[in-house]
Design a protein around this motif. Sequence first.
Motif, PDB file in Angstrom:
ATOM      1  N   ASN B 102       0.820  -1.203   0.000  1.00 35.15           N
ATOM      2  CA  ASN B 102       0.000   0.000   0.000  1.00 35.15           C
ATOM      3  C   ASN B 102       0.855   1.255   0.000  1.00 35.15           C
ATOM      4  O   ASN B 102       0.851   2.039   0.944  1.00 35.15           O
ATOM      5  CB  ASN B 102      -0.942  -0.005   1.221  1.00 35.15           C
ATOM      6  CG  ASN B 102      -1.817   1.236   1.270  1.00 35.15           C
ATOM      7  OD1 ASN B 102      -2.184   1.776   0.230  1.00 35.15           O
ATOM      8  ND2 ASN B 102      -2.118   1.696   2.481  1.00 35.15           N
ATOM      9  N   VAL B 103       1.550   1.467  -1.073  1.00 31.55           N
ATOM     10  CA  VAL B 103       2.399   2.663  -1.130  1.00 31.55           C
ATOM     11  C   VAL B 103       2.465   3.174  -2.568  1.00 31.55           C
ATOM     12  O   VAL B 103       2.474   2.386  -3.529  1.00 31.55           O
ATOM     13  CB  VAL B 103       3.816   2.342  -0.587  1.00 31.55           C
ATOM     14  CG1 VAL B 103       4.522   1.301  -1.440  1.00 31.55           C
ATOM     15  CG2 VAL B 103       4.669   3.585  -0.476  1.00 31.55           C
ATOM     16  N   PHE B 104       2.432   4.484  -2.688  1.00 33.13           N
ATOM     17  CA  PHE B 104       2.673   5.110  -3.987  1.00 33.13           C
ATOM     18  C   PHE B 104       4.172   5.383  -4.094  1.00 33.13           C
ATOM     19  O   PHE B 104       4.707   6.193  -3.329  1.00 33.13           O
ATOM     20  CB  PHE B 104       1.897   6.427  -4.107  1.00 33.13           C
ATOM     21  CG  PHE B 104       0.409   6.245  -4.246  1.00 33.13           C
ATOM     22  CD1 PHE B 104      -0.178   6.105  -5.500  1.00 33.13           C
ATOM     23  CD2 PHE B 104      -0.400   6.199  -3.122  1.00 33.13           C
ATOM     24  CE1 PHE B 104      -1.549   5.929  -5.623  1.00 33.13           C
ATOM     25  CE2 PHE B 104      -1.768   6.031  -3.239  1.00 33.13           C
ATOM     26  CZ  PHE B 104      -2.357   5.891  -4.496  1.00 33.13           C
ATOM     27  N   MET B 105       4.806   4.688  -4.977  1.00 31.49           N
ATOM     28  CA  MET B 105       6.257   4.827  -5.104  1.00 31.49           C
ATOM     29  C   MET B 105       6.587   5.756  -6.272  1.00 31.49           C
ATOM     30  O   MET B 105       6.143   5.543  -7.392  1.00 31.49           O
ATOM     31  CB  MET B 105       6.914   3.468  -5.371  1.00 31.49           C
ATOM     32  CG  MET B 105       7.050   2.589  -4.166  1.00 31.49           C
ATOM     33  SD  MET B 105       8.068   3.328  -2.863  1.00 31.49           S
ATOM     34  CE  MET B 105       9.498   3.827  -3.782  1.00 31.49           C
ATOM     35  N   VAL B 106       7.350   6.762  -5.966  1.00 30.29           N
ATOM     36  CA  VAL B 106       7.834   7.660  -7.023  1.00 30.29           C
ATOM     37  C   VAL B 106       9.331   7.414  -7.185  1.00 30.29           C
ATOM     38  O   VAL B 106      10.101   7.610  -6.243  1.00 30.29           O
ATOM     39  CB  VAL B 106       7.592   9.136  -6.668  1.00 30.29           C
ATOM     40  CG1 VAL B 106       8.070  10.032  -7.803  1.00 30.29           C
ATOM     41  CG2 VAL B 106       6.126   9.367  -6.367  1.00 30.29           C
TER      42      VAL B 106
END
Lengths: 816, 171
Positions: B102-106
């Motif tokens: 559950n993570v938005f990785m940039v």
Amino acid sequence: MIRIATRILIRLLALPIACFLILVGGQWSVVSGPVLAAENLPPAPAPCTNAKDTAQLTDNFVTTDEGEAPIIIPVEEQTGAPGQQVTVNVSTTFQIDFSKLQAIFGPQNSDYQEGKTQDQERQSANLISLEDQDLNQFNGPIQKISPVSLLDSQKVKFVEYVAGNPHLLESDDKYTDIEGQNPKNIFELVTEFGFPQPPKAGEDKTDWNEKWGKYWAKIPTAYREFYKGYVEFWAYGGDKTFSQLKDGVVGDCPTPTVLRSVEFVMPEFARTVGTSDQLNNVVVPCAAQSYRHGTGVNGDECGNTPKTAQNIKDENGNVFSKTLKFCKQLVTKFPKDVAEKFKKTIKISFNWLSPKSALAAETPPTGGPTPIPCFKIMSEGKEGNAPFCAVAQNQLIPGDVCSNPNPQDPNNLNKGQNVLCTLTVNKSVTLNLPTDLTAENPQWNACHDNGNGTIACTSTIRVFPVIRIPFLAEIWNSTYYSDDTETGIEGSPQKTGRPGIYTNFMPQAVSQVLFEGDGLITRDRYRELSSLCQGGGADSGDELVDNPACVELAEALEALEAAFPEITAQQGGCDYATPIQLKQCFGPYWGRITSRSLPGQVADNVQGAKDSKVLGLNSTDEKERFIGATDCSKDFTKDIALKPKALQEHIGITKQDCNMNAASNSGGTQPGDGGTPPNSNDCSGLYTLTNPVGNFGDPNCNYSDNQLYIKLQNIDPSNADFWFFTIAPCESLSRNDGAMDPNSYNPGSTSGSAWGLFQMGHAAYPELGIPEQINDISLGTQYDRGDVEWNLQASNAVSHNNNYQSPSFEYWACAQ
Amino acid sequence: MKLSEIQPKFKFIALFTSIGILGLVVILIIAFSSFKKPVQPQAKPSIAPNNIVPPTKKTEELPKNVQTIKQQIVESATENKGGDLTLQKNEAFIIRYIPAPNVFMVTLLQRPAETYKSQAEDWFKKYGLKQEELCNLPVRFSLGTNKLRKENPNFSSLPKDCSGSPVLLKK
């Protein structure tokens, strides 16, 4: 003279052919499905309706001479809200002559190798009455020089397979006895005599000679199996998309809109490749397979199918990364002659509504550069001469019109009427106006914001006819070599224009890179220089400068750094002060350094390689000559010619008896123990493979950060977050889509080199001069290995940490 | 033999036996400890460790409007690679949503990292999120090349104005 030449030929080639045939029996059962045919079914030949489908297809774009799409539809300014759909209708007709389409690549050359066993004249010949010369021509090299026991085995398999598969064309072939009498087909022979059991040496042959023995000389060694191909029309939007198609793109190829797909049957492509599915899976890298384009009947299976687990591990990763590019560059670099042949079979009506579509029919400019062919072209004049299947009725849609201009054509295998067809394309291409004008929108040529909540964009739709055929069709139509003027093999009845060794389908650009170094250092030269450099005793920077070999090596390194900036950027440069350090700097580029030990050649450590007498043959040409025609030789091709030296060495090449002369496993742990072996697949450009062994971390192209996290949760839930958020992103690099890179490789580790997501040890790669680096091997385990598939990398890391690290995670600097 | 005669010999033997045992123990300890020494390269202090501060809140703990926007962002994915959802991809950065953790990785690809980090934050804010809402969305950043890692040794995986720390080792 002929007899003398034949004897010489036999002496020269007895060993390799024997080698080829040794495993024929065993291989056939593997490659052609179950052949233990207890069944003997009456013939019902219907090869056209029982053609096999294979997921491995190669896309051959038909283009104009300049590599442009034959159909170009300008999309004038479209105004709408961001994200709004715009549809462009594509409506045209195209004409295909299926009798020619299926013959483009010409008949297979297996007739040459095994004699024309499929020819009726041979099947009904009276051998007793044949003159010496005719008898000599009756059999091909295979029958002439193969040990009887091996040939028998292959023929037995043929009988069993044909008896159990009555749809094959051969099922109704009538074979006469050696006196040209009593013709019988396989069904009748088996019914009357039972399945053949050729007597062994010393056994009583009386019964055999009265039954099967009378026909045995006529029995072929390979059968024909038909395969499906497709003619499709693919549409792409935008000039940028077209550029990506031509020049390649990091990541996936642009996805086309498939406007029409017509299935057809390719009769002549599979006789020598009864194993095509198997071989496709093993030989053809994902990068060279059509579903890299991600659409059509195959979807994007490359990363999901376990079959790709057997793909080649290729020390020369550049071969197939280039092939990938080749795949994409077909648009512009498709061989002109073949493209012309395609074009002869497909006539497109340019009845566009848009007046600008006339641009597509512009005369090509003259005087421009000659397009570089991607592979050699086989001889001309074969179109129209090969057997074909008329297209099935279920492939037609309302509006299609077909006829059969030559109802008596003996090549029309199913006697169908749908031979010359005018087919229709009438479908819409949907484009979405961009939601973000600052982002890349390759489907649109230009956009501007109208300031009232709407935007306006222009585009260009390009439509390509695409011929999708089993990859092997291309390989095996190009796998033989023949040249009237060639010297080196006496008595070989050659005919110029027979397809050649598989370098013939290799893009010329790739060939240049592979064999000429493309201006960069080759592996041969590297070995020579590195030996001179290190042997010169230089152990300081000053002495390096004084040693010409070291200087040349250093210059070669600079050239590599400049040629492969993506690797240089990833590695951040390499400093050296000693010959060893200088050599280490080549590590990341090793996969890009060309080697002559590629197609048709053998690993240095294969018995006989160094004196050029592999398999008893005396020259590379001769070695290459006998690749093909039998199942066993295909495996030979697969293992010796197509697999890189490192992989040959590590897998021992013990499964194929053809390779009995090849080196056995020279020690070290096999890469990918318990997992998929490394291969050369860069997964549609996701990986920049800078390590010496290829794609070890994600050979099935199924890695994702998401899957890694799930895996870690399964095997070490209490530390999963620590592994995922702290260790892995710190230890590893990133691949081209932003995910962590399971092929991370650091050649500059203080302990040698570090591999994978968790930067761990590795097995030995003796051929590459890389010693084993596994710090728990003395305890009987090998968890300290990162040169394995990503899921094993994770479990190895967890096991290593749980078993041998105290305090926990001490192994990883990133944990401190 | 008298006991008085045995005792000195016994002491002598006992002494040598003790020394022997002690020596053996020392050898075993050395051998054992040397095996455990890590052989991997040490991370250079001058390079960003690239470790990620993990999310601390579950989606259902976020405000309703943020949950809605989050859903909207996830649904905008243009590509699904084994569960990794690609949301935005350009030459400077790639934005993905990784569902399992559950993570938005940039992943930042170009310099200056801080500039593109800010641009990536703006991409999220275009959906109506506030800067502080990026912390728990959660958005996290990593540096995609060694070059960037060397140039930004103190790079934080957190969006601007967020606080948190990397996962600590459970001792």
